[in-house]
Design an enzyme around this catalytic site. Structure first.
Site, PDB file in Angstrom:
ATOM      1  CG  ASN A  73      -4.228   9.215   2.650  1.00 43.42           C
ATOM      2  OD1 ASN A  73      -3.986   9.154   1.462  1.00 43.42           O
ATOM      3  ND2 ASN A  73      -3.450   8.631   3.572  1.00 43.42           N
ATOM      4  CG  HIS A 132       2.342   2.682   4.017  1.00 47.03           C
ATOM      5  ND1 HIS A 132       0.981   2.852   4.140  1.00 47.03           N
ATOM      6  CD2 HIS A 132       2.558   1.343   4.006  1.00 47.03           C
ATOM      7  CE1 HIS A 132       0.399   1.663   4.223  1.00 47.03           C
ATOM      8  NE2 HIS A 132       1.336   0.727   4.148  1.00 47.03           N
ATOM      9  CG  HIS A 133      -1.951   5.849  -0.227  1.00 50.04           C
ATOM     10  ND1 HIS A 133      -2.296   7.150   0.074  1.00 50.04           N
ATOM     11  CD2 HIS A 133      -2.469   5.614  -1.457  1.00 50.04           C
ATOM     12  CE1 HIS A 133      -3.003   7.664  -0.924  1.00 50.04           C
ATOM     13  NE2 HIS A 133      -3.104   6.765  -1.868  1.00 50.04           N
ATOM     14  CB  ALA A 134      -0.647   4.881   6.320  1.00 51.21           C
ATOM     15  CB  ALA A 169      -0.945  -0.010   1.197  1.00 46.50           C
TER      16      ALA A 169
END
Length: 514
Positions: free
Chosen positions: A311, A139-141, A21
């Protein structure tokens, strides 16, 4: 210590060895004329190492088991090791774009180590035409696309003469991201936990129930397509961790011209270009469905001037009208569908629009966790994201940024992602595909240029009423300025294989190799 919001935590929950991810950017730089030396090593020497790393680059996950009941937290890494995160690689000079693609495909397939801050930076030497590359994954987090672009913009210089360099890891993205509102967090956590407890069979995750819930959130009857109604395509299957990556570049001025002539948005034209390429690719494989292919498009809900950590995105689902053979009619259909979806999203409060995205992501999370990625219909056939980038030329220690290709995330059931970034007067397309599902992804990248040509011909014909005249004008324009070609086109015989100066790190703890 700072807790992740629910949307950020979802990117950790959905991650598996097959579905990393993290997101990434592949930047290609043209070195200054007559430059001699090791560009990246010189750059590292110019960076002021006394400046400490800034959040999120110095933050790691607190050691706690991820669950739907407790959101994970970020804590500062007291043993931050820059040498682990910054790595040097090389191609066999003069390295081709084909070899560079093979290298980043391998790098993008590997999970980030969750015991450390979730990012890595690779400096890649040896590229042909006096170029070097930088591959950066995070990381997309930690960030969304808008936040990532903000970081890039702040690290680069707007003048070639500037030799000042700041490390990416030294750019603070925020003073702290506000957590998901407690009531909303509790409500959604209970919803996810309840769904997980009740999901004892595929039938209990039926798309009928999901669609009913989404329709309640999105406001009832709508002309734009509902999520989870996408037709079956080769893109919608179980995937492995192995990736294909392909790129294409189109002048932004061409897209703006089409949008202005036909009174649609630039994003409409980008979607229509992707649609034309996908339609042609599926026809080649005898797999074009009778129903239109659907795309899920992230939409930023980050307020202007807000902090750039984490995000803050919602989603719309739009048709790509791949069942429509007429190019202009296809564009009009996409415009109507996307406009209505955005209008409905705009009518929701910011919290409600985030809630809508979380519910869609929650279904993906559950299907991944239960191993049902290829049995539960995905919200759409693929994700197409258009992230605005810098409008001016950017430089790094005198080297010009030539291209900025984005790389995103794949999950089971969605084996294709197309992300587009604007830079100066160009649109850089990054196509990420599951290796087994799309072994010939470079062909789809080539069709991006073909689809743009078709739109220009249709545009000229629409204005003049003469298709042949339109083709002639387009041919004359191509003669004056050669049309862009896909950077992913692979030669029949590659000149060796991409190799690293140092070995790649071992897989992240707790994750298996395939």
């Amino acid at each position: 210590m700072a807790r992740l919001n629910l949307q950020d935590a979802a990117f950790l929950q959905v991650e598996t060895a097959e579905c990393p991810a993290h997101v990434a950017g592949l930047q290609i730089f043209k070195l200054p004329k007559n430059y001699k030396g090791n560009f990246f090593r010189e750059m590292m020497m110019r960076i002021d190492q006394s400046v400490p790393p800034a959040p999120p680059f110095n933050m790691k996950l607190k050691s706690e088991t991820l669950s739907l009941d407790v959101l994970p937290s970020w804590v500062e890494d007291k043993n931050f090791d820059l040498d682990y995160h910054v790595r040097y690689s090389a191609l066999p000079a003069p390295g081709s774009m084909d070899q560079l693609m093979k290298l980043v495909e391998r790098l993008h397939s590997r999970l980030l180590d969750r015991t450390r801050p979730l990012w890595e930076c690779y400096y890649i030497e040896g590229l042909e035409n006096n170029q070097v590359a930088l591959y950066f994954k995070i990381h997309h987090a930690c960030v969304d696309g808008v936040a990532a672009m903000s970081i890039l913009d702040r690290v680069m210089s707007r003048t070639r003469a500037s030799k000042k360099v700041t490390g990416i890891w030294q750019v603070a993205t925020a003073n702290g991201e506000p957590a998901t509102p407690p009531k909303l967090m509790d409500r959604l956590t209970r919803t996810y936990s309840g769904l997980l407890g009740q999901a004892r069979s595929v039938q209990q995750l039926s798309t009928t129930a999901v669609k009913s819930g989404l329709q309640a959130i999105s406001g009832g009857t709508r002309k734009s397509p509902m999520p989870f109604t996408a037709p079956a395509t080769p893109f919608n299957q179980t995937i492995t961790r192995h990736r294909r990556f392909a790129t294409h570049t189109i002048p932004l001025s061409r897209v703006k011209g089409i949008a202005k002539d036909l009174n649609v948005t630039i994003n409409d034209v980008v979607l229509a270009i992707c649609s034309g390429a996908i339609r042609r690719y599926l026809k080649d494989h005898g797999a074009l469905p009778a129903k239109p292919v659907l795309a899920m498009c992230p939409v930023s809900v980050r307020p202007k001037g807000a902090e750039q950590r984490g995000n803050q995105i919602s989603m719309i689902v739009t048709t790509l009208a791949t069942n429509e053979s007429d190019t202009i009619a296809r564009l009009r259909c996409i415009h109507d569908s996307a406009s209505e979806a955005k209008e409905k999203l705009g009518e929701l409060a910011r919290e409600a629009s985030t809630n809508y995205a979380l519910l869609m992501n929650g279904v993906i999370l559950l299907s991944q966790a239960l191993g049902l990625g290829n049995k539960v219909a995905p919200p759409a056939n693929l994700v197409i994201s258009n992230v605005p980038g810098p409008r001016e030329k950017l430089y790094l220690m005198g080297a010009e940024l030539v291209h900025n290709y984005p790389m995103s995330v794949l999950v089971h059931g969605q084996a294709l992602n197309i992300t587009v970034t604007s830079y100066a007067d160009e649109l850089d397309f990054g196509l990420l595909g599951a290796r087994e599902a799309l072994p010939d992804l470079n062909k789809l990248a080539d069709y991006i240029g073909t689809a743009c040509d078709e739109l220009e011909i249709a545009d000229e014909a629409h204005l003049s009423g003469q298709a042949e005249t339109a083709r002639q004008k387009l041919a004359e324009r191509r003669t004056a300025k050669e049309a862009p070609t896909s950077k992913a086109k692979r030669p029949k015989k590659a000149n060796g294989h991409a190799k690293l100066v140092e070995d790649l790190p071992p897989p992240a703890p707790g994750m298996r190799e395939n």
